[in-house]
Design a protein around this motif. Structure first.
Motif, PDB file in Angstrom:
ATOM      1  N   THR A 252      -6.734 -26.027 -20.905  1.00 49.06           N
ATOM      2  CA  THR A 252      -7.448 -26.555 -22.062  1.00 49.06           C
ATOM      3  C   THR A 252      -8.565 -27.488 -21.599  1.00 49.06           C
ATOM      4  OG1 THR A 252      -5.471 -26.420 -23.430  1.00 49.06           O
ATOM      5  CG2 THR A 252      -7.240 -27.847 -24.200  1.00 49.06           C
ATOM      6  N   GLU A 253      -9.789 -27.189 -22.026  1.00 53.10           N
ATOM      7  CA  GLU A 253     -10.919 -28.032 -21.652  1.00 53.10           C
ATOM      8  C   GLU A 253     -11.118 -29.112 -22.694  1.00 53.10           C
ATOM      9  OE1 GLU A 253     -15.619 -27.678 -20.341  1.00 53.10           O
ATOM     10  OE2 GLU A 253     -14.519 -25.925 -21.074  1.00 53.10           O
ATOM     11  N   LEU A 254     -11.191 -30.343 -22.222  1.00 52.09           N
ATOM     12  CA  LEU A 254     -11.397 -31.460 -23.132  1.00 52.09           C
ATOM     13  C   LEU A 254     -12.877 -31.585 -23.476  1.00 52.09           C
ATOM     14  CD1 LEU A 254      -9.054 -34.140 -21.558  1.00 52.09           C
ATOM     15  CD2 LEU A 254      -8.579 -32.579 -23.423  1.00 52.09           C
ATOM     16  N   ILE A 255     -13.157 -31.850 -24.740  1.00 52.33           N
ATOM     17  CA  ILE A 255     -14.520 -31.974 -25.226  1.00 52.33           C
ATOM     18  C   ILE A 255     -14.657 -33.307 -25.944  1.00 52.33           C
ATOM     19  CG2 ILE A 255     -16.293 -30.970 -26.719  1.00 52.33           C
ATOM     20  CD1 ILE A 255     -14.865 -28.295 -26.414  1.00 52.33           C
ATOM     21  N   PRO A 256     -15.658 -34.111 -25.592  1.00 50.66           N
ATOM     22  CA  PRO A 256     -15.875 -35.352 -26.331  1.00 50.66           C
ATOM     23  C   PRO A 256     -16.030 -35.078 -27.823  1.00 50.66           C
ATOM     24  CG  PRO A 256     -17.206 -35.338 -24.347  1.00 50.66           C
ATOM     25  CD  PRO A 256     -16.605 -33.962 -24.461  1.00 50.66           C
ATOM     26  N   GLY A 257     -15.388 -35.905 -28.629  1.00 51.01           N
ATOM     27  CA  GLY A 257     -15.426 -35.726 -30.072  1.00 51.01           C
ATOM     28  C   GLY A 257     -14.182 -35.068 -30.628  1.00 51.01           C
ATOM     29  N   MET A 258     -13.331 -34.518 -29.759  1.00 52.73           N
ATOM     30  CA  MET A 258     -12.095 -33.892 -30.233  1.00 52.73           C
ATOM     31  C   MET A 258     -11.183 -34.956 -30.847  1.00 52.73           C
ATOM     32  SD  MET A 258     -11.199 -31.275 -27.087  1.00 52.73           S
ATOM     33  CE  MET A 258      -9.795 -30.553 -27.939  1.00 52.73           C
ATOM     34  N   SER A 259     -10.442 -34.556 -31.889  1.00 53.95           N
ATOM     35  CA  SER A 259      -9.469 -35.466 -32.483  1.00 53.95           C
ATOM     36  C   SER A 259      -8.186 -35.446 -31.667  1.00 53.95           C
ATOM     37  CB  SER A 259      -9.177 -35.067 -33.929  1.00 53.95           C
ATOM     38  OG  SER A 259      -8.619 -33.758 -33.981  1.00 53.95           O
ATOM     39  N   ALA A 260      -7.458 -36.541 -31.697  1.00 50.20           N
ATOM     40  CA  ALA A 260      -6.217 -36.663 -30.939  1.00 50.20           C
ATOM     41  C   ALA A 260      -5.252 -37.545 -31.714  1.00 50.20           C
ATOM     42  CB  ALA A 260      -6.489 -37.258 -29.555  1.00 50.20           C
ATOM     43  N   THR A 261      -3.983 -37.302 -31.509  1.00 52.90           N
ATOM     44  CA  THR A 261      -2.944 -38.155 -32.083  1.00 52.90           C
ATOM     45  C   THR A 261      -2.099 -38.697 -30.947  1.00 52.90           C
ATOM     46  OG1 THR A 261      -1.449 -36.265 -32.396  1.00 52.90           O
ATOM     47  CG2 THR A 261      -2.856 -36.886 -34.257  1.00 52.90           C
ATOM     48  N   ALA A 262      -1.520 -39.838 -31.168  1.00 57.36           N
ATOM     49  CA  ALA A 262      -0.700 -40.463 -30.126  1.00 57.36           C
ATOM     50  C   ALA A 262       0.484 -41.161 -30.774  1.00 57.36           C
ATOM     51  CB  ALA A 262      -1.527 -41.457 -29.311  1.00 57.36           C
ATOM     52  N   VAL A 263       1.500 -41.388 -29.955  1.00 58.58           N
ATOM     53  CA  VAL A 263       2.666 -42.151 -30.376  1.00 58.58           C
ATOM     54  C   VAL A 263       2.812 -43.319 -29.418  1.00 58.58           C
ATOM     55  CG1 VAL A 263       5.152 -42.138 -30.741  1.00 58.58           C
ATOM     56  CG2 VAL A 263       3.798 -40.131 -31.351  1.00 58.58           C
ATOM     57  N   LEU A 264       2.614 -44.528 -29.914  1.00 59.53           N
ATOM     58  CA  LEU A 264       2.785 -45.726 -29.105  1.00 59.53           C
ATOM     59  C   LEU A 264       4.271 -46.051 -29.021  1.00 59.53           C
ATOM     60  CD1 LEU A 264      -0.018 -48.001 -30.598  1.00 59.53           C
ATOM     61  CD2 LEU A 264      -0.204 -46.279 -28.811  1.00 59.53           C
ATOM     62  N   GLN A 265       4.757 -46.275 -27.821  1.00 63.91           N
ATOM     63  CA  GLN A 265       6.154 -46.644 -27.636  1.00 63.91           C
ATOM     64  C   GLN A 265       6.209 -48.132 -27.312  1.00 63.91           C
ATOM     65  OE1 GLN A 265       7.566 -43.689 -24.706  1.00 63.91           O
ATOM     66  NE2 GLN A 265       8.625 -42.744 -26.414  1.00 63.91           N
ATOM     67  N   LEU A 266       6.592 -48.911 -28.319  1.00 60.91           N
ATOM     68  CA  LEU A 266       6.573 -50.363 -28.195  1.00 60.91           C
ATOM     69  C   LEU A 266       7.962 -50.893 -27.922  1.00 60.91           C
ATOM     70  CD1 LEU A 266       4.203 -51.176 -31.191  1.00 60.91           C
ATOM     71  CD2 LEU A 266       3.615 -50.646 -28.819  1.00 60.91           C
ATOM     72  N   GLN A 267       8.065 -51.717 -26.873  1.00 56.58           N
ATOM     73  CA  GLN A 267       9.351 -52.325 -26.541  1.00 56.58           C
ATOM     74  C   GLN A 267       9.794 -53.241 -27.675  1.00 56.58           C
ATOM     75  OE1 GLN A 267      11.265 -51.609 -23.973  1.00 56.58           O
ATOM     76  NE2 GLN A 267       9.780 -50.191 -23.043  1.00 56.58           N
ATOM     77  N   ASN A 268      11.111 -53.228 -27.903  1.00 56.02           N
ATOM     78  CA  ASN A 268      11.687 -54.020 -28.980  1.00 56.02           C
ATOM     79  C   ASN A 268      12.673 -55.008 -28.375  1.00 56.02           C
ATOM     80  OD1 ASN A 268      12.996 -54.834 -31.484  1.00 56.02           O
ATOM     81  ND2 ASN A 268      12.052 -53.002 -32.362  1.00 56.02           N
ATOM     82  N   ASP A 269      12.757 -56.193 -28.957  1.00 51.21           N
ATOM     83  CA  ASP A 269      13.707 -57.188 -28.454  1.00 51.21           C
ATOM     84  C   ASP A 269      15.146 -56.821 -28.789  1.00 51.21           C
ATOM     85  OD1 ASP A 269      11.624 -58.663 -27.468  1.00 51.21           O
ATOM     86  OD2 ASP A 269      11.427 -59.923 -29.260  1.00 51.21           O
TER      87      ASP A 269
END
Length: 353
Positions: A252-269
């Motif tokens: 898969t070739e990455l192209i500037p302007g493509m949309s992306a989604t992410a999942v942040l994994q945040l440490q919890n106390d």
């Protein structure tokens, strides 16, 4: 293989215990997953222009061309500046000759001073002339260097490696300083920018794990580069900038302007019991349950199971937090639990993680 006595005691008509896989409920640090949306941006993107005026003589690059740093993109007609450069070089030669003549006459006068054949004021006057000629030579050299620099600026080169995304001029056009010539995008070094709710700002660190996905399902490996401490009034979000370090699918070739989604994994106390998601059963009436082996059940031996209603919390890494209903150390069924019945006898096997 020898069977357990409880198994061999079954009558021929008794069904064999259902083999199920179970895991031991354990307490562990809880991770909060935060989904965010963003866009793929290049690390470098520049609108190239010229520092001098001139007529476009040659164009060496076009839209879509990949160019290396220092590659020649465009040439302006250099004729007028070449003439100015040659004139400046002639001024340097003239100033150098004048300085040499003044120095020669100054040395001759110095030899006459000791014999008192000439006044010292004449010598000082000629010394001053030497200094003036020297300054004139330096000024001429500076002007020659300036003209040479202007001449070099008639050749527009790529300041970094990338792809030409736009071309704004053609051969024969007159351009002035600041006129847009090309847009150059560094398509090999990309970053993913996300707008994150401001309440998570303090919890995001440089080692925060981020799973990034593109619309076609490609997953990317990224690292946090910056979190910008400015909140947008409209969305109450801040910019999180990540650098793409690799991708799972190299086709898969990455192209500037493509949309992306992410999942942040945040440490919890908090710490709590977390089970694989397969262990949790959800019913249309809203009930959420798990199947638990009776206490003192042993691996590889028949055991009774009971259904236990639970309340759930955070989901992360294929696990789900169990707030109530399961205690640490209990054996929870994770596979084969879809068709279990109360007090059914099963054969426990340790789940493969």
């Amino acid at each position: 293989m020898l069977l357990h006595p409880a198994v061999t005691a079954q009558t021929p008509d008794s069904p064999a215990p259902l083999r199920v896989e179970a895991t031991i409920a354990q307490r562990q640090p809880l991770i909060e997953e935060v989904p965010v949306a963003g866009t793929i941006h290049p690390l470098q993107q520049a609108l190239l222009s010229t520092e001098v005026s001139g007529l476009v003589e040659t164009i060496r690059a076009d839209i879509g061309h990949r160019v290396k740093k220092g590659a020649l993109l465009l040439v302006l007609d250099p004729e007028l500046n070449s003439i100015s450069r040659d004139a400046a070089l002639a001024e340097v030669a003239q100033a150098r000759e004048a300085l040499a003549d003044s120095r020669r006459r100054y040395r001759e006068l110095q030899s006459l001073v000791s014999d008192q054949h000439i006044a010292e004021t004449e010598v000082e006057s000629l010394a001053s002339e030497v200094r003036i000629r020297d300054a004139e030579l330096q000024a001429a050299q500076v002007e020659a260097e300036r003209q040479a620099a202007l001449l070099r600026r008639h050749r527009i080169k790529a300041p970094f490696s990338g792809t030409i995304s736009q071309r704004h001029v053609d051969v024969g056009e007159w351009v002035d300083p600041g006129t847009a010539l090309f847009e150059l995008v560094a398509a090999d070094d990309l970053r993913a920018d996300f707008q994150v709710p401001q309440r998570y700002f303090a919890r995001i660190q440089t080692d925060t794990a981020i799973r990034v996905k593109l619309d076609d399902g490609t997953t990317l490996n990224t690292r946090v580069e910056h979190k910008v401490p400015v909140s947008r009034d409209s969305g109450r979000t801040f910019l999180l900038r990540t650098v793409i370090t690799g991708k799972s699918d190299q086709t898969t070739e990455l192209i500037p302007g493509m949309s992306a989604t992410a999942v942040l994994q945040l440490q919890n106390d908090r710490h709590g019991v977390a089970l694989p998601r397969d262990a949790v059963l959800r019913y249309p009436d809203g009930r959420v349950t798990v199947w638990i082996a009776e206490p003192d059940s042993r691996w590889g031996e028949p055991a009774k199971v009971v259904e236990q209603q639970v309340t759930t919390g955070l989901s992360f890494n294929g696990l789900i937090e169990i707030k109530t209903g399961v205690e640490e150390g209990q054996q929870v069924i994770v596979r084969g639990n879809e068709s279990l019945q109360p007090d059914q006898t099963v054969l426990l096997q340790r789940a493969r993680h």
